[in-house]
Design a protein around this motif. Sequence first.
Motif, PDB file in Angstrom:
ATOM      1  N   UNK A 198      40.275 -17.667 -47.889  1.00 10.45           N
ATOM      2  CA  UNK A 198      38.854 -17.862 -47.597  1.00 10.45           C
ATOM      3  C   UNK A 198      38.431 -17.048 -46.385  1.00 10.45           C
ATOM      4  N   UNK A 199      39.439 -16.529 -45.650  1.00  5.71           N
ATOM      5  CA  UNK A 199      39.213 -15.726 -44.448  1.00  5.71           C
ATOM      6  C   UNK A 199      38.377 -16.533 -43.450  1.00  5.71           C
ATOM      7  N   UNK A 200      37.371 -15.937 -42.827  1.00  6.05           N
ATOM      8  CA  UNK A 200      36.588 -16.661 -41.825  1.00  6.05           C
ATOM      9  C   UNK A 200      35.699 -17.732 -42.456  1.00  6.05           C
ATOM     10  N   UNK A 213      49.241 -16.867 -53.803  1.00  2.74           N
ATOM     11  CA  UNK A 213      49.649 -17.782 -52.725  1.00  2.74           C
ATOM     12  C   UNK A 213      49.572 -19.247 -53.178  1.00  2.74           C
ATOM     13  N   UNK A 214      48.649 -19.525 -54.081  1.00  2.00           N
ATOM     14  CA  UNK A 214      48.553 -20.888 -54.626  1.00  2.00           C
ATOM     15  C   UNK A 214      49.862 -21.278 -55.309  1.00  2.00           C
ATOM     16  N   UNK A 215      50.396 -20.379 -56.114  1.00  3.21           N
ATOM     17  CA  UNK A 215      51.659 -20.649 -56.803  1.00  3.21           C
ATOM     18  C   UNK A 215      52.833 -20.712 -55.838  1.00  3.21           C
ATOM     19  N   UNK A 223      41.161 -23.390 -53.678  1.00  2.00           N
ATOM     20  CA  UNK A 223      39.939 -24.047 -53.214  1.00  2.00           C
ATOM     21  C   UNK A 223      38.826 -22.998 -53.292  1.00  2.00           C
ATOM     22  N   UNK A 224      37.957 -23.142 -54.278  1.00  2.00           N
ATOM     23  CA  UNK A 224      37.142 -22.033 -54.744  1.00  2.00           C
ATOM     24  C   UNK A 224      36.061 -21.578 -53.753  1.00  2.00           C
ATOM     25  N   UNK A 229      35.910 -24.468 -47.874  1.00  2.00           N
ATOM     26  CA  UNK A 229      37.236 -24.516 -47.238  1.00  2.00           C
ATOM     27  C   UNK A 229      37.099 -24.978 -45.795  1.00  2.00           C
ATOM     28  N   UNK A 230      36.157 -24.354 -45.059  1.00  2.00           N
ATOM     29  CA  UNK A 230      35.928 -24.782 -43.679  1.00  2.00           C
ATOM     30  C   UNK A 230      35.307 -26.174 -43.615  1.00  2.00           C
TER      31      UNK A 230
END
Length: 449
Positions: A198-200, A213-215, A223-224, A229-230
């Motif tokens: 999600x970066x920043x 990375x999810x796997x 987390x779409x 995410x934040x």
Amino acid sequence: MKSVLWEKGDKIDMVMQELTVGNDHILDKEMVIWDCIGSAAHARMLCSIGILTKADTESLLSELKNIYALGKDKKIDIPANLEDVHNVIETMLVEKVGEVGMKIHAGRSRNDQILVTTRLHLRNMLLEWLQSLSGFLQICFVRYTELKDVLMPGFTHMQPAMPSSVGMWLHAFIENSLELISEGLMLLKIINVNPLGASAGFSSNIPLDREYTTNLLEFSRVQRSSIDCNNSRGRFEEKVLHFGANIAGLFEKMACDIMLYTTREYGFFSLPTELTTGSSIMPQKKNCDIVELLRGRGAKIRASALEVVLITAKLPSSYNRDYQYTKEPVIRTRHELGEMFRMAYLVISRFQVNKDRLAECMYPDLYSTYEANRLCQSGVPYRKAYRMIAEKLRNGTYDKKDLEGDFLIIATQTEKYLKEAKQDFDVLQKEIEIWAKKFESIEKNIFSV
């Protein structure tokens, strides 16, 4: 002096830095291993999309594995001037592998870095609690088998009400624990989403492979929404801490009961002398301090959950520095609840039962509802039967006669329910073991290309 990741050559007010860092450099010792795992997944993903070479990735993973081992042994010191675990790990990587260490932050912000670090920590903490609940349940099943036939008064409004048993009392905590395990497993599924990438908070124009990375990290899905995410920081902590408070509630109720039942006035239960403390002035005292503190600790966990609610309730969308303050209540609760489990294990496995005193307190009028129910079954309207028995109690003509035998109906039903509870537990235990194996495999394999 080593600098923080966001340093750009401008002068930094050291008082400002001290006040903004707070105690993060102390708390983050708990986060070292989780940051290493998240960073290893990110490095492997960068290799898969061509930003890192295989040789670069191997160098980074090798050093992350070393830092992980040091973190596991709590041998990583985080200087206050480097703020947090993320600064320290990147600094260590640069010191060991040079410029390659500077490449690991490509496509990543400290925002999603701390998100994945705390998410892995939260997930592990939740699994730890589920495993501890499982252990508590197994002790309760053993004690139920030992004590299921010991009768005791059941109370409502703290007054003697109807016949019960020590087994029925334990059964209540068994069912509560099963409910909590089911709740915890559902919560594990809810929080098991991957914020990395999600970066920043607004995604990245680098084509990051978030499914990769999810796997690697055994998340259920990406987390779409990068903004969510934040937004989920604090929200997920709040859910987990409320779950912790629910576990504490189980132990609080058990502790309240045991405190009452171990008083001289009740005399139903006792603790072995080695689990009691004394008084500095009263020679006769044997205090159940461990039970009182078990009860008291629950309030501390509820306070931590409320602390996170109050920190995050007022915040706008995306990242806000206030989130820094959600870390301490989580780490504190992990410790507090871990201690509560240790206390509960000791108390529930070793409390003793005074069978003579319990038998003495099985007062005849406890069975009065049984007689009203018998009349009801013979065709007398229940309200009329109720008043007939109340009149007998009032004028002293009530006789419990052979009503004790009716408790066998309740005991048989309870035994049936216990068998069902054990079957439910077996199913839940298998699900806990599946999660545990997933998480163990990450730590074994994440540092390999």
